[in-house]
Design a protein around this motif. Structure first.
Motif, PDB file in Angstrom:
ATOM      1  N   LEU A   5       0.810  -1.217   0.000  1.00 17.31           N
ATOM      2  CA  LEU A   5       0.000   0.000   0.000  1.00 17.31           C
ATOM      3  C   LEU A   5       0.844   1.269   0.000  1.00 17.31           C
ATOM      4  O   LEU A   5       0.294   2.369  -0.002  1.00 17.31           O
ATOM      5  CB  LEU A   5      -0.938   0.013   1.216  1.00 17.31           C
ATOM      6  CG  LEU A   5      -1.798  -1.232   1.412  1.00 17.31           C
ATOM      7  CD1 LEU A   5      -2.716  -1.048   2.625  1.00 17.31           C
ATOM      8  CD2 LEU A   5      -2.623  -1.540   0.168  1.00 17.31           C
ATOM      9  N   SER A   6       2.165   1.149   0.035  1.00 20.00           N
ATOM     10  CA  SER A   6       3.094   2.293  -0.040  1.00 20.00           C
ATOM     11  C   SER A   6       2.987   3.259   1.135  1.00 20.00           C
ATOM     12  O   SER A   6       3.317   4.434   1.000  1.00 20.00           O
ATOM     13  CB  SER A   6       2.893   3.069  -1.356  1.00 20.00           C
ATOM     14  OG  SER A   6       3.147   2.238  -2.465  1.00 20.00           O
ATOM     15  N   PHE A   7       2.518   2.792   2.281  1.00 21.32           N
ATOM     16  CA  PHE A   7       2.577   3.620   3.484  1.00 21.32           C
ATOM     17  C   PHE A   7       3.988   3.553   4.061  1.00 21.32           C
ATOM     18  O   PHE A   7       4.728   2.591   3.811  1.00 21.32           O
ATOM     19  CB  PHE A   7       1.562   3.145   4.533  1.00 21.32           C
ATOM     20  CG  PHE A   7       0.148   3.538   4.235  1.00 21.32           C
ATOM     21  CD1 PHE A   7      -0.355   4.769   4.623  1.00 21.32           C
ATOM     22  CD2 PHE A   7      -0.689   2.666   3.551  1.00 21.32           C
ATOM     23  CE1 PHE A   7      -1.660   5.127   4.334  1.00 21.32           C
ATOM     24  CE2 PHE A   7      -2.001   3.009   3.272  1.00 21.32           C
ATOM     25  CZ  PHE A   7      -2.485   4.247   3.665  1.00 21.32           C
ATOM     26  N   LYS A   8       4.344   4.559   4.834  1.00 22.09           N
ATOM     27  CA  LYS A   8       5.674   4.645   5.412  1.00 22.09           C
ATOM     28  C   LYS A   8       5.603   4.480   6.923  1.00 22.09           C
ATOM     29  O   LYS A   8       4.868   5.193   7.597  1.00 22.09           O
ATOM     30  CB  LYS A   8       6.311   5.995   5.062  1.00 22.09           C
ATOM     31  CG  LYS A   8       7.710   6.194   5.635  1.00 22.09           C
ATOM     32  CD  LYS A   8       8.239   7.576   5.268  1.00 22.09           C
ATOM     33  CE  LYS A   8       9.629   7.800   5.885  1.00 22.09           C
ATOM     34  NZ  LYS A   8      10.127   9.167   5.568  1.00 22.09           N
ATOM     35  N   SER A   9       6.381   3.532   7.453  1.00 18.31           N
ATOM     36  CA  SER A   9       6.410   3.329   8.901  1.00 18.31           C
ATOM     37  C   SER A   9       7.340   4.351   9.556  1.00 18.31           C
ATOM     38  O   SER A   9       8.264   4.870   8.921  1.00 18.31           O
ATOM     39  CB  SER A   9       6.882   1.921   9.246  1.00 18.31           C
ATOM     40  OG  SER A   9       8.212   1.717   8.814  1.00 18.31           O
ATOM     41  N   LEU A  10       7.058   4.638  10.805  1.00 14.58           N
ATOM     42  CA  LEU A  10       7.863   5.577  11.576  1.00 14.58           C
ATOM     43  C   LEU A  10       8.308   4.922  12.875  1.00 14.58           C
ATOM     44  O   LEU A  10       7.655   4.004  13.371  1.00 14.58           O
ATOM     45  CB  LEU A  10       7.051   6.838  11.903  1.00 14.58           C
ATOM     46  CG  LEU A  10       6.554   7.666  10.718  1.00 14.58           C
ATOM     47  CD1 LEU A  10       5.636   8.781  11.219  1.00 14.58           C
ATOM     48  CD2 LEU A  10       7.724   8.260   9.938  1.00 14.58           C
ATOM     49  N   TYR A  11       9.434   5.409  13.427  1.00 18.38           N
ATOM     50  CA  TYR A  11       9.889   4.928  14.727  1.00 18.38           C
ATOM     51  C   TYR A  11       9.365   5.857  15.811  1.00 18.38           C
ATOM     52  O   TYR A  11       9.488   7.072  15.720  1.00 18.38           O
ATOM     53  CB  TYR A  11      11.419   4.857  14.785  1.00 18.38           C
ATOM     54  CG  TYR A  11      11.980   3.603  14.167  1.00 18.38           C
ATOM     55  CD1 TYR A  11      12.132   2.445  14.930  1.00 18.38           C
ATOM     56  CD2 TYR A  11      12.339   3.565  12.821  1.00 18.38           C
ATOM     57  CE1 TYR A  11      12.640   1.279  14.365  1.00 18.38           C
ATOM     58  CE2 TYR A  11      12.843   2.404  12.251  1.00 18.38           C
ATOM     59  CZ  TYR A  11      12.993   1.271  13.031  1.00 18.38           C
ATOM     60  OH  TYR A  11      13.488   0.126  12.474  1.00 18.38           O
ATOM     61  N   SER A  12       8.739   5.262  16.822  1.00 17.92           N
ATOM     62  CA  SER A  12       8.211   6.030  17.951  1.00 17.92           C
ATOM     63  C   SER A  12       8.518   5.270  19.230  1.00 17.92           C
ATOM     64  O   SER A  12       8.109   4.116  19.382  1.00 17.92           O
ATOM     65  CB  SER A  12       6.696   6.225  17.799  1.00 17.92           C
ATOM     66  OG  SER A  12       6.160   6.868  18.932  1.00 17.92           O
ATOM     67  N   ASP A  13       9.270   5.904  20.148  1.00 18.41           N
ATOM     68  CA  ASP A  13       9.666   5.266  21.411  1.00 18.41           C
ATOM     69  C   ASP A  13      10.375   3.937  21.168  1.00 18.41           C
ATOM     70  O   ASP A  13      10.160   2.947  21.886  1.00 18.41           O
ATOM     71  CB  ASP A  13       8.444   5.046  22.310  1.00 18.41           C
ATOM     72  CG  ASP A  13       7.777   6.359  22.717  1.00 18.41           C
ATOM     73  OD1 ASP A  13       8.506   7.351  22.912  1.00 18.41           O
ATOM     74  OD2 ASP A  13       6.541   6.384  22.835  1.00 18.41           O
ATOM     75  N   GLY A  14      11.188   3.899  20.135  1.00 20.77           N
ATOM     76  CA  GLY A  14      11.981   2.708  19.856  1.00 20.77           C
ATOM     77  C   GLY A  14      11.270   1.596  19.129  1.00 20.77           C
ATOM     78  O   GLY A  14      11.845   0.525  18.918  1.00 20.77           O
ATOM     79  N   ILE A  15      10.017   1.811  18.722  1.00 22.55           N
ATOM     80  CA  ILE A  15       9.290   0.782  17.997  1.00 22.55           C
ATOM     81  C   ILE A  15       8.828   1.326  16.655  1.00 22.55           C
ATOM     82  O   ILE A  15       8.626   2.525  16.496  1.00 22.55           O
ATOM     83  CB  ILE A  15       8.071   0.261  18.786  1.00 22.55           C
ATOM     84  CG1 ILE A  15       7.145   1.428  19.173  1.00 22.55           C
ATOM     85  CG2 ILE A  15       8.508  -0.512  20.014  1.00 22.55           C
ATOM     86  CD1 ILE A  15       5.883   0.988  19.876  1.00 22.55           C
ATOM     87  N   ARG A  16       8.659   0.410  15.710  1.00 18.82           N
ATOM     88  CA  ARG A  16       8.238   0.809  14.369  1.00 18.82           C
ATOM     89  C   ARG A  16       6.734   0.642  14.260  1.00 18.82           C
ATOM     90  O   ARG A  16       6.166  -0.357  14.708  1.00 18.82           O
ATOM     91  CB  ARG A  16       8.962  -0.051  13.324  1.00 18.82           C
ATOM     92  CG  ARG A  16       8.906   0.484  11.921  1.00 18.82           C
ATOM     93  CD  ARG A  16      10.090  -0.033  11.103  1.00 18.82           C
ATOM     94  NE  ARG A  16      10.077  -1.471  10.964  1.00 18.82           N
ATOM     95  CZ  ARG A  16       9.582  -2.129   9.915  1.00 18.82           C
ATOM     96  NH1 ARG A  16       9.022  -1.439   8.913  1.00 18.82           N
ATOM     97  NH2 ARG A  16       9.636  -3.436   9.840  1.00 18.82           N
ATOM     98  N   ARG A  17       6.087   1.625  13.634  1.00 23.52           N
ATOM     99  CA  ARG A  17       4.634   1.577  13.573  1.00 23.52           C
ATOM    100  C   ARG A  17       4.090   2.393  12.411  1.00 23.52           C
ATOM    101  O   ARG A  17       4.760   3.289  11.880  1.00 23.52           O
ATOM    102  CB  ARG A  17       4.040   2.121  14.874  1.00 23.52           C
ATOM    103  CG  ARG A  17       4.255   3.631  15.063  1.00 23.52           C
ATOM    104  CD  ARG A  17       3.781   4.097  16.437  1.00 23.52           C
ATOM    105  NE  ARG A  17       2.343   3.870  16.633  1.00 23.52           N
ATOM    106  CZ  ARG A  17       1.747   4.026  17.815  1.00 23.52           C
ATOM    107  NH1 ARG A  17       2.444   4.378  18.894  1.00 23.52           N
ATOM    108  NH2 ARG A  17       0.443   3.825  17.924  1.00 23.52           N
TER     109      ARG A  17
END
Length: 284
Positions: A97-109
């Motif tokens: 789906l070409s969404f981009k994950s981000l790192y938040s508090d050391g986790i990817r989401r």
């Protein structure tokens, strides 16, 4: 209510980072005795679109998706349904789906699709209101609970509470059964608990407000084993065995299952007026 305890062929689909089959039932082939199938749904055949150059609109939409992720909007979305779950749906959103994950508090989401997320953790994030919740949602959660040996009763209790909350917020809910963990293929206890939990998920179906898609059966072969072609063999960094996450081929099957569900739902909606006209004494 459908009986999930026996292998059966369904004529229609009914209805974490996790440590960061499809076979149409044809002819006289018998079902495997273990693990027992829950519901069997045959995904539709889809033609592969021809390769084309990326247009300005394609690039613009990809950038737009990444920005909406950063702006805490309702993501990821598929067919106007918000995806909720663990790294399975996060990877699905990235790869198809070409969404981009981000790192938040050391986790990817990506939104509520969080790497390593268990059922109770998703429930707490939803209750906390970390992001908006869309009127329609697709839920796939539970793999990390199997990996981390969460007590079965705790899994069921957390899942029930999570669903009760979603029922207050949403108009349509699609639940997906949990795929087998490939690295636990020889563990009989895993198969037993997986079957029990997926039957538990199936018990929530009402055919309208809550629907269930049996994703699990797609990744089980005739020989009572996991169809390894649909799983990542290893992580890249650092290199180590995976056999937990679906690969791109597996995610394409997941998408086919969803598309089949949406197609059947659209056909049923179109047919309702005709059925009422032809069979006025029956309720559809």
């Amino acid at each position: 209510m459908l009986d999930f305890s026996l292998p059966r062929v369904a004529t229609k689909t009914v209805g974490g980072e996790i440590e960061d089959n499809v076979d149409s039932r044809l002819g006289s082939k018998k079902y495997p005795k273990t693990p027992e199938r829950l519901l069997l749904s045959t995904p539709k055949c889809a033609s592969t679109p021809g390769k084309r150059k990326s247009s300005w609109n394609d690039d613009h939409n990809r950038v737009k998706r990444a920005k909406t992720t950063e702006n805490n909007s309702i993501v990821p979305l598929y067919e106007d349904y918000q995806l909720l779950g663990d790294s399975q749906l996060m990877r699905f959103s990235e790869q198809l789906l070409s969404f981009k994950s981000l790192y938040s508090d050391g986790i990817r989401r990506i939104g509520y699709c969080v790497s390593g997320q268990k059922i109770d953790e998703l429930k707490k994030r939803l209750l906390k209101g970390e992001f908006e919740i869309h009127k329609n949602v697709i839920l796939l959660i539970g793999t990390n609970d199997f990996i981390q040996k969460t007590d079965y009763q705790v899994m069921c209790s957390s899942y029930t509470q999570l669903l009760q909350f979603l029922k207050l917020k949403c108009s349509k809910i699609i639940l997906m059964t949990v795929p087998p963990v490939a690295k636990f293929e020889s563990d009989k206890k895993h198969w037993k608990l997986l079957q029990q939990f997926n039957q538990f998920i199936g018990s929530f179906i009402d055919g309208d407000f809550v629907n269930v898609i049996d994703l699990c059966s797609i990744f089980i072969s005739y020989s009572n084993t996991v169809s390894m072609d649909y799983y990542e063999k290893q992580y890249i960094k650092p290199a180590r065995p995976d056999l937990i996450h679906l690969n791109k081929k597996g995610f394409m099957m997941l998408r086919f299952m969803l598309d089949t569900h949406f197609l059947e739902a659209n056909i049923n909606n179109l047919m309702k007026p005709l059925k009422k006209k032809l069979f006025p004494d029956n309720s559809f």
